[in-house]
Design a protein around this motif. Structure first.
Motif, mmCIF file in Angstrom:
data_model
loop_
_atom_site.group_PDB
_atom_site.id
_atom_site.type_symbol
_atom_site.label_atom_id
_atom_site.label_comp_id
_atom_site.label_asym_id
_atom_site.label_seq_id
_atom_site.Cartn_x
_atom_site.Cartn_y
_atom_site.Cartn_z
ATOM 1 N N ALA A 291 68.646 28.352 3.359
ATOM 2 C CA ALA A 291 68.089 29.704 3.237
ATOM 3 C C ALA A 291 66.723 29.782 3.926
ATOM 4 C CB ALA A 291 67.978 30.088 1.766
ATOM 5 N N LEU A 292 65.932 28.725 3.783
ATOM 6 C CA LEU A 292 64.614 28.709 4.430
ATOM 7 C C LEU A 292 64.749 28.637 5.948
ATOM 8 C CD1 LEU A 292 62.721 26.244 2.042
ATOM 9 C CD2 LEU A 292 62.233 28.687 2.311
ATOM 10 N N THR A 293 65.755 27.899 6.401
ATOM 11 C CA THR A 293 65.985 27.780 7.847
ATOM 12 C C THR A 293 66.364 29.139 8.439
ATOM 13 O OG1 THR A 293 66.725 25.507 7.520
ATOM 14 C CG2 THR A 293 67.280 26.511 9.627
ATOM 15 N N GLU A 294 67.240 29.852 7.715
ATOM 16 C CA GLU A 294 67.623 31.193 8.196
ATOM 17 C C GLU A 294 66.416 32.110 8.287
ATOM 18 O OE1 GLU A 294 70.665 32.475 5.463
ATOM 19 O OE2 GLU A 294 72.037 30.939 6.230
ATOM 20 N N LYS A 295 65.512 31.939 7.332
ATOM 21 C CA LYS A 295 64.352 32.830 7.244
ATOM 22 C C LYS A 295 63.237 32.453 8.222
ATOM 23 C CE LYS A 295 61.850 34.731 3.268
ATOM 24 N NZ LYS A 295 62.048 36.149 3.536
ATOM 25 N N TYR A 296 62.979 31.143 8.325
ATOM 26 C CA TYR A 296 61.788 30.717 9.073
ATOM 27 C C TYR A 296 62.058 29.759 10.238
ATOM 28 C CZ TYR A 296 59.335 32.604 5.020
ATOM 29 O OH TYR A 296 58.858 33.421 4.034
ATOM 30 N N GLY A 297 63.322 29.343 10.378
ATOM 31 C CA GLY A 297 63.611 28.356 11.419
ATOM 32 C C GLY A 297 63.533 26.943 10.845
ATOM 33 N N ARG A 298 64.205 26.033 11.540
ATOM 34 C CA ARG A 298 64.382 24.662 11.069
ATOM 35 C C ARG A 298 63.057 23.914 10.837
ATOM 36 N NH1 ARG A 298 68.461 20.609 11.557
ATOM 37 N NH2 ARG A 298 67.635 19.019 10.167
ATOM 38 N N LYS A 299 62.152 24.055 11.817
ATOM 39 C CA LYS A 299 60.926 23.261 11.762
ATOM 40 C C LYS A 299 60.109 23.595 10.510
ATOM 41 C CE LYS A 299 57.248 21.871 14.767
ATOM 42 N NZ LYS A 299 56.210 22.667 15.382
ATOM 43 N N ILE A 300 59.950 24.874 10.263
ATOM 44 C CA ILE A 300 59.175 25.286 9.094
ATOM 45 C C ILE A 300 59.930 24.935 7.808
ATOM 46 C CG2 ILE A 300 58.211 27.299 7.872
ATOM 47 C CD1 ILE A 300 57.205 28.222 10.489
ATOM 48 N N ALA A 301 61.239 25.183 7.812
ATOM 49 C CA ALA A 301 62.035 24.855 6.615
ATOM 50 C C ALA A 301 61.885 23.376 6.263
ATOM 51 C CB ALA A 301 63.494 25.204 6.847
ATOM 52 N N ASP A 302 61.876 22.533 7.270
ATOM 53 C CA ASP A 302 61.752 21.091 7.018
ATOM 54 C C ASP A 302 60.385 20.704 6.487
ATOM 55 O OD1 ASP A 302 64.310 20.492 7.654
ATOM 56 O OD2 ASP A 302 63.899 19.794 9.699
ATOM 57 N N SER A 303 59.396 21.543 6.753
ATOM 58 C CA SER A 303 58.052 21.171 6.282
ATOM 59 C C SER A 303 57.756 21.741 4.889
ATOM 60 C CB SER A 303 56.995 21.625 7.294
ATOM 61 O OG SER A 303 56.977 23.041 7.312
ATOM 62 N N ILE A 304 58.695 22.504 4.334
ATOM 63 C CA ILE A 304 58.478 23.060 2.994
ATOM 64 C C ILE A 304 59.017 22.089 1.940
ATOM 65 C CG2 ILE A 304 59.030 24.981 1.417
ATOM 66 C CD1 ILE A 304 59.091 26.832 3.851
#
Ligand code: PGA
Length: 250
Positions: free
Chosen positions: A191-204
């Motif tokens: 869900a985070l990847t869809e919202k913010y992209g993979r790179k940001i999702a991985d850093s959350i």
């Protein structure tokens, strides 16, 4: 990424003396910790006792109000929380949602205001026993995530921490299985990847909370690959809390 272990003392302990005993017990046990990081969230009345008292242990508030200042009797503003030296603030803990009527909209205002002032919000979410029974877990999480992060811009999103805390597991001794925790971890990452992209999702960071103890923490930080845990009851026992941190110190 080093594991993050957050201690939520809730409205415990009763006295400053007791609070100091727990805090300094944790701080001294922390000397042998290499990588794991800890944040302690004492009750607001005791927060200022611990500012600057332990280098390796950070402080967080359990709650906040989103307004800057004003006539909000009993509330604590984010500016006040920041000014006394906290870096983190919990938002949307299930006890706040259930016992104090916090809605996703209110929680969202807290998340936005925390980011605005430069604090790290820990957005807590999770399904109740009934919702789990009705197989609504993912629907509930999606809604809490969407509403909780409403308006959080891409550039601020990596400052947010999520905590998956199934309500039925909080303070009950009923622990979520590693496979369910992992499924949720994957679901939230997606869900985070869809919202913010993979790179940001991985850093959350996505934490697990609910009846965490030293003998089950590995199923979350290792098996379910979560970024850490949020610990309630067990964080009031410094020896047990340090055992949890040690287990996640890799
Ligand atoms: P618990 O609480 O560890 O006592 O279940 C967790 C929490 O409420 O954050």
């Amino acid at each position: 990424m080093a594991s993050l272990i957050i201690a939520n003392w809730k409205m415990n302990p009763k006295t400053a003396k007791e609070a100091k005993k727990i805090f300094f017990g944790i701080a001294s046990g922390f000397r042998k910790i290499k990588k794991a990081q800890a944040v302690i969230c004492p009750p607001p009345a005791f927060l200022s006792l611990f500012i600057g008292k332990a280098k390796k242990v950070k402080l967080g508030a359990q709650n906040c109000h989103w307004e800057e200042k004003g006539a909000f009797t009993g509330e604590m503003s984010l500016a006040q929380i920041k000014d006394i030296g906290c870096r983190y603030v919990l938002a949307g803990h299930s006890e706040r949602r259930k016992l104090f009527g916090e809605t996703d909209e209110m929680i969202n205002k807290k998340v936005l205001a925390a980011l605005q002032i430069g604090l790290i919000p820990v957005l807590c979410m999770g399904e109740t026993a009934e919702e789990k029974e009705e197989e609504m877990t993912f629907r509930v999480l999606k809604e809490q995530l969407e509403k909780g992060l409403n308006g959080v811009a891409k550039k601020a999103a990596d400052k947010v921490i999520l905590a998956y805390e199934p309500v039925w597991a909080i303070g009950t001794g009923k622990v979520c299985g590693a496979s369910q925790a992992e499924e949720v971890n994957i679901f939230l990452k997606k869900a985070l990847t869809e919202k913010y992209g993979r790179k940001i999702a991985d850093s959350i960071s996505i934490l697990y909370g609910g009846s965490v103890k030293s003998d089950n923490v590995l199923s979350f930080v290792k098996d379910a690959k979560m970024s850490g845990v949020l610990v309630g009851g067990a964080s009031l026992d410094p020896k047990e809390f340090i055992k949890i941190v040690q287990a996640a110190d890799f």
